[in-house]
Design an enzyme around this catalytic site. Structure first.
Site, mmCIF file in Angstrom:
data_model
loop_
_atom_site.group_PDB
_atom_site.id
_atom_site.type_symbol
_atom_site.label_atom_id
_atom_site.label_comp_id
_atom_site.label_asym_id
_atom_site.label_seq_id
_atom_site.Cartn_x
_atom_site.Cartn_y
_atom_site.Cartn_z
ATOM 1 N N ASP A 106 -1.110 0.108 -15.715
ATOM 2 C CA ASP A 106 -1.745 1.393 -15.430
ATOM 3 C C ASP A 106 -3.261 1.219 -15.562
ATOM 4 O OD1 ASP A 106 -1.276 4.502 -15.155
ATOM 5 O OD2 ASP A 106 -2.541 4.309 -16.919
ATOM 6 N N HIS A 304 7.058 4.254 -12.962
ATOM 7 C CA HIS A 304 5.705 3.831 -13.344
ATOM 8 C C HIS A 304 5.654 3.036 -14.639
ATOM 9 C CE1 HIS A 304 1.365 3.982 -13.446
ATOM 10 N NE2 HIS A 304 1.384 4.491 -14.653
#
Length: 329
Positions: A106, A304
């Protein structure tokens, strides 16, 4: 000096430009620095630390500036990406190492890429999880984000105004985190066609679009307590300040406009992660932007939070790539 330990996992506080960086270390061998994203902590690498240690690496997961037990400067400008690169440099030096392999997830992927770009002498290989490498360029980031979503507001723009997201999150940190983790996980994300949790309705809140009542498979109540406990203690401002420096990052990296990251590299993305679908063109450009790419993977039915959703797959891919990177040493 070590501050505490659990089995062979050691917690340390080391000096950094911000004051100090908290890190968790396991194993011996070539240094692999693990950098988390938002809203996470060193704990998001809990599955990788023992696996990398067992494979013969010195695995070190840190709390990024503003998170966990690392220092949290007051000035928003202290969270620009070059400051975070300097924190990574300080960690490597404090551990007595001459080089490191840096792996990020991320926002940590952006920090890892910037570390490799700015300090190629120190960071000899880079692994990127979930967020593809996109060279600096184009209009100011804030201008791009402001044009996304039509009548709705893109979450990055929502985060950029100081205090605004804090007002939504901090009254119920645990509930907000549970909702966000579920919203971006493959097994709990909203169905196709449902309102997108990456956008905020006029007058609404981001959590309005989070799924409720179910945790993703990778997150149990204890894990959620760990994350929530850290953010309840520190507040959210340090973490959110990363989003408030994107235009400054664009200015700071002007000398690297369009620059490739040339070190040996790795990318792992989730097949159901918006970060990889929206940035498919960035992945397609890897022959130019990541000319040292050795391994690239999209994991089917993965969202994610990739190293937590699919730890065994990620560990296998990481260890195979690390073996190639370190085979000449």
């Amino acid at each position: 000096m070590p501050q505490s330990s659990t089995t062979d996992r050691i917690h340390r506080l080391v000096p950094s430009p911000a004051g100090r960086t908290h890190l968790v270390e396991q194993g011996t061998g070539p240094l692999v620095l693990l950098v988390h994203g938002f809203p996470e902590s060193w704990y998001s690498w809990r599955h990788q630390l023992p696996a990398l240690a067992a494979a013969g690496y010195r695995a070190v997961a840190l709390d990024v500036r503003g998170y966990g037990r690392s220092s949290k400067p007051e000035a928003p400008t202290a969270y620009r990406i070059l400051e975070l690169v300097e924190d990574n440099v300080a960690v490597v030096e404090a551990l007595g190492e001459e080089s490191a392999i840096v792996v990020g997830h991320d926002w940590g992927a952006n920090i890892a890429a910037a570390s490799a770009l700015v300090r190629p002498d120190l960071f000899r290989a880079v692994g990127l999880l979930s967020v593809p490498y996109t060279p600096r360029g184009g209009p100011r980031p804030s201008e791009i984000f402001a044009q996304m979503g039509g009548d709705e507001e893109f979450y990055v723009s929502y985060f950029q105004e100081p205090g605004r997201a804090e007002a939504e999150i901090e009254p119920d940190v645990r509930g907000w985190l549970a909702g966000l983790y579920a919203a971006l996980s493959a097994d709990t994300m909203p169905a196709p066609g449902a309102p997108d949790p990456h956008f905020v309705s006029p007058g609404g809140a981001q959590r309005d679009r989070f799924p409720a009542g179910r945790l993703p498979h990778w997150l149990d109540e204890h894990d959620l307590d760990v994350y929530a406990g850290e953010f309840e203690r520190t507040g959210m401002t340090g973490a959110l300040n990363r989003y408030r420096n994107m235009d400054r990052d664009w200015e700071d990296l002007a000398d690297h406009d369009g620059a490739p990251v040339t070190q040996p590299s790795l990318f792992i993305g989730g097949g159901r992660d918006a970060s990889t679908t929206w940035l498919a063109d960035a992945i397609a450009a890897y022959p130019t932007t990541l000319p040292g790419l050795l391994s690239s993977h999209l994991l089917d039915d993965c969202g994610h939070w990739i190293q937590q959703e699919r730890p065994e797959d990620v560990n296998r891919i990481l260890i195979d790539w690390l073996a190639r990177v370190t085979s000449d040493r």
